[in-house]
Design a protein around this motif. Sequence first.
Motif, PDB file in Angstrom:
ATOM      1  N   LEU A 165       0.734  -1.464  -0.162  1.00 19.16           N
ATOM      2  CA  LEU A 165       0.021   0.166  -0.028  1.00 19.16           C
ATOM      3  C   LEU A 165       0.949   1.306  -0.019  1.00 19.16           C
ATOM      4  N   HIS A 166       1.890   1.352   0.684  1.00 19.74           N
ATOM      5  CA  HIS A 166       2.706   2.354   1.050  1.00 19.74           C
ATOM      6  C   HIS A 166       3.426   2.654  -0.513  1.00 19.74           C
ATOM      7  N   ALA A 167       3.640   1.600  -1.045  1.00 24.10           N
ATOM      8  CA  ALA A 167       4.386   1.973  -2.329  1.00 24.10           C
ATOM      9  C   ALA A 167       3.333   2.478  -3.625  1.00 24.10           C
ATOM     10  N   GLN A 168       1.871   1.929  -3.366  1.00 16.48           N
ATOM     11  CA  GLN A 168       0.886   2.741  -4.119  1.00 16.48           C
ATOM     12  C   GLN A 168       0.874   4.177  -3.944  1.00 16.48           C
ATOM     13  N   ASP A 169       0.966   4.619  -2.542  1.00 17.99           N
ATOM     14  CA  ASP A 169       0.930   5.801  -2.297  1.00 17.99           C
ATOM     15  C   ASP A 169       2.143   6.586  -2.965  1.00 17.99           C
ATOM     16  N   PRO A 179     -19.929   2.486   0.853  1.00 15.62           N
ATOM     17  CA  PRO A 179     -20.079   1.152   0.734  1.00 15.62           C
ATOM     18  C   PRO A 179     -20.921   0.365   1.646  1.00 15.62           C
ATOM     19  N   PRO A 180     -21.171  -0.891   1.810  1.00 14.76           N
ATOM     20  CA  PRO A 180     -22.141  -1.530   2.768  1.00 14.76           C
ATOM     21  C   PRO A 180     -21.443  -1.894   3.952  1.00 14.76           C
ATOM     22  N   ASN A 181     -22.084  -1.448   5.229  1.00 12.10           N
ATOM     23  CA  ASN A 181     -21.320  -1.656   6.507  1.00 12.10           C
ATOM     24  C   ASN A 181     -20.024  -0.940   6.709  1.00 12.10           C
ATOM     25  N   SER A 182     -20.052   0.143   6.152  1.00 12.27           N
ATOM     26  CA  SER A 182     -18.731   1.028   6.030  1.00 12.27           C
ATOM     27  C   SER A 182     -19.208   2.619   6.314  1.00 12.27           C
ATOM     28  N   ILE A 183     -18.317   3.300   6.931  1.00 15.69           N
ATOM     29  CA  ILE A 183     -18.576   4.850   7.053  1.00 15.69           C
ATOM     30  C   ILE A 183     -18.393   5.202   5.616  1.00 15.69           C
ATOM     31  N   GLY A 184     -17.386   4.887   4.944  1.00 17.31           N
ATOM     32  CA  GLY A 184     -17.230   5.525   3.507  1.00 17.31           C
ATOM     33  C   GLY A 184     -16.243   6.512   3.495  1.00 17.31           C
ATOM     34  N   ALA A 185     -15.630   6.842   4.412  1.00 20.55           N
ATOM     35  CA  ALA A 185     -14.420   7.818   4.382  1.00 20.55           C
ATOM     36  C   ALA A 185     -13.447   7.613   3.467  1.00 20.55           C
ATOM     37  N   PRO A 186     -12.838   8.566   2.721  1.00 23.43           N
ATOM     38  CA  PRO A 186     -11.968   8.651   1.448  1.00 23.43           C
ATOM     39  C   PRO A 186     -10.623   8.011   2.076  1.00 23.43           C
ATOM     40  N   LYS A 187      -9.947   6.948   1.160  1.00 19.97           N
ATOM     41  CA  LYS A 187      -8.794   6.331   1.701  1.00 19.97           C
ATOM     42  C   LYS A 187      -7.614   7.026   2.232  1.00 19.97           C
ATOM     43  N   ARG A 188      -7.170   6.576   3.245  1.00 22.06           N
ATOM     44  CA  ARG A 188      -6.021   7.361   3.947  1.00 22.06           C
ATOM     45  C   ARG A 188      -4.756   7.401   3.056  1.00 22.06           C
ATOM     46  N   VAL A 189      -4.067   8.275   3.158  1.00 24.32           N
ATOM     47  CA  VAL A 189      -2.660   8.344   2.503  1.00 24.32           C
ATOM     48  C   VAL A 189      -1.620   8.123   3.666  1.00 24.32           C
ATOM     49  N   LEU A 190      -0.941   7.163   3.263  1.00 19.81           N
ATOM     50  CA  LEU A 190       0.189   6.602   4.106  1.00 19.81           C
ATOM     51  C   LEU A 190       1.424   7.492   4.098  1.00 19.81           C
ATOM     52  N   ASP A 240      -7.695   8.729  13.565  1.00 18.19           N
ATOM     53  CA  ASP A 240      -7.373   8.505  12.290  1.00 18.19           C
ATOM     54  C   ASP A 240      -6.187   7.641  12.150  1.00 18.19           C
ATOM     55  N   THR A 241      -4.861   8.079  13.047  1.00 19.01           N
ATOM     56  CA  THR A 241      -3.692   7.323  12.930  1.00 19.01           C
ATOM     57  C   THR A 241      -3.675   6.225  13.554  1.00 19.01           C
ATOM     58  N   LEU A 242      -4.217   6.012  14.674  1.00 24.10           N
ATOM     59  CA  LEU A 242      -4.425   4.732  15.713  1.00 24.10           C
ATOM     60  C   LEU A 242      -5.200   3.720  15.161  1.00 24.10           C
ATOM     61  N   PHE A 243      -6.317   4.094  14.601  1.00 27.03           N
ATOM     62  CA  PHE A 243      -7.455   3.102  14.261  1.00 27.03           C
ATOM     63  C   PHE A 243      -7.439   2.628  12.973  1.00 27.03           C
ATOM     64  N   PHE A 244      -6.747   3.712  12.275  1.00 29.18           N
ATOM     65  CA  PHE A 244      -6.909   3.421  10.714  1.00 29.18           C
ATOM     66  C   PHE A 244      -5.474   3.301  10.075  1.00 29.18           C
ATOM     67  N   ARG A 245      -4.777   2.894  10.866  1.00 22.99           N
ATOM     68  CA  ARG A 245      -3.261   3.039  10.392  1.00 22.99           C
ATOM     69  C   ARG A 245      -2.996   1.998   9.273  1.00 22.99           C
ATOM     70  N   LYS A 246      -3.808   0.925   9.253  1.00 24.83           N
ATOM     71  CA  LYS A 246      -3.632  -0.102   8.175  1.00 24.83           C
ATOM     72  C   LYS A 246      -4.546  -0.150   6.731  1.00 24.83           C
ATOM     73  N   ARG A 247      -5.309   0.917   6.973  1.00 24.25           N
ATOM     74  CA  ARG A 247      -6.064   1.271   5.947  1.00 24.25           C
ATOM     75  C   ARG A 247      -5.622   2.296   5.068  1.00 24.25           C
ATOM     76  N   ALA A 248      -5.426   1.951   3.847  1.00 22.32           N
ATOM     77  CA  ALA A 248      -5.228   3.012   2.806  1.00 22.32           C
ATOM     78  C   ALA A 248      -6.104   3.740   2.195  1.00 22.32           C
TER      79      ALA A 248
END
Length: 486
Positions: A7-11, A433-444, A478-486
Amino acid sequence: MHTIIPLHAQDETSSVSSRNYRILWRWHFYAGLFVMPFLVVLAITGAIYVFKPQIENVLYGDKLFVPVSTQARLGYDKLLSIAASALPPDATASAIAVSQDPRRSTEAVFRLPSGDSSSVYLNPYTGQVLGTLSVEHRLMQQVRQIHRDLLLGRWGGWLMELAACWSLIMVGTGIALWWPRKRFSVWGTVLPRLGLRGRAVWRELHLVIGIWVSIGAVFFIMSGLPWSGFWGKNFQAVVTWASFAQPPAAAKSTHTHGADAPADGHGATARMPNMPTVPKKMQDLPLADIPWAVGATTVPVSQHMLQDLQHQPLAIDQVVAIAAHNGMQTYQLALPVKSADVFTASYAPGAGEFVRSDLDRQRTLHIDRYSGKIMKDLRFSDYSAVSKLVTLGVALHMGEYFGLANQLICAAISLTLLGMAVTGFVMWWQRRPPNSIGAPKRVLQPTPSIARWKSYMAILGIIFPLMGVTMLAVWLGDTLFFRKRA
């Protein structure tokens, strides 16, 4: 065979502008998600409250107006006595409206044992009681309190203040997202393209209408914050101190008379019966509307003791005559309750019968209840530049400055902001998306150029501390709970 790219490479392979866009979009999303329900409340209540004069004239016209008569008016002491007879005997008179308009009734305000207040309306020519209204529970007062604190008191006020502050982030990031990244085109930038379908239509309307209303939104926020419970209260205290505080040896201002003069000849005011240990502020007085510039000023105490036979309390009619002699004809008069209290006459355009704000006529007059001495006379010319600017902003915010046109502009901005909340919700619901808050993807891997935006937000967080604390909370979450989400 498939190659798995971290994911970080995609970033890292994404363009700088693309990553910046996603970061700003994510903050815009969070701000909008929090602000949206409060924005709906603010927009609806604001659009209603701006027409307060017209609405109250329709609802309570039979109490507010009387037929013009050639008969002499009754004295205010007599009218207050008649008004008292219409309420329980333990009700305490707290204020009365003084007016030179021959069409207006006289309003007397009483404090009830329950803690609420009630207005009694009388015909000033005959003394007829026209009716009573609750001060706190009348329709427009309820609308105003919902607008300010959701009827939840201090905590509600802080929530609305946070919503207003986060709206600044929402507007700022919205403008950044709208800003053309490619070749400029009128259609899709300043005018919506009408041939679009589906979610694209909502996005287009949200972007284009948002940029048009952004100036009005920022004005509403900045002109409303001086009334907020945390930032506004502290800002008002600082401005008041800077405007009216004087060094001990400084001479009194042109319009201030005896407010700080010693009463015992030894540099200290003599202690009186019922003298408050904590100085009373103008905003503590039972007045419907108080000029913002003087709301945090101290109300002086009487310099004469009740037991002094040479100084019996003045009648209301005597005080009205003193105010008239000093050029005040129409105002609200706060009545003294304790022996150390004074009479306070306040002309605050926008209150009661006033539709247009004649800002330079704002005035506050404190009159000793025994001697009739003018203890303080605060006029618009005494206000600091900041206070005058806030006063103008508040008048425009409430639709009071230039009549019906001002009201219509404020209502149009409010309803457009309501439209922004609706289009934002529809866009989010359609892409969620279903069962999701739908926040824009996080930039790592944020780009170095995003640091400029971080500094802007840090400055906002310092200026508005409540927002600063919540910004840190959002960033940490955002940093602690979504660290692994891109």
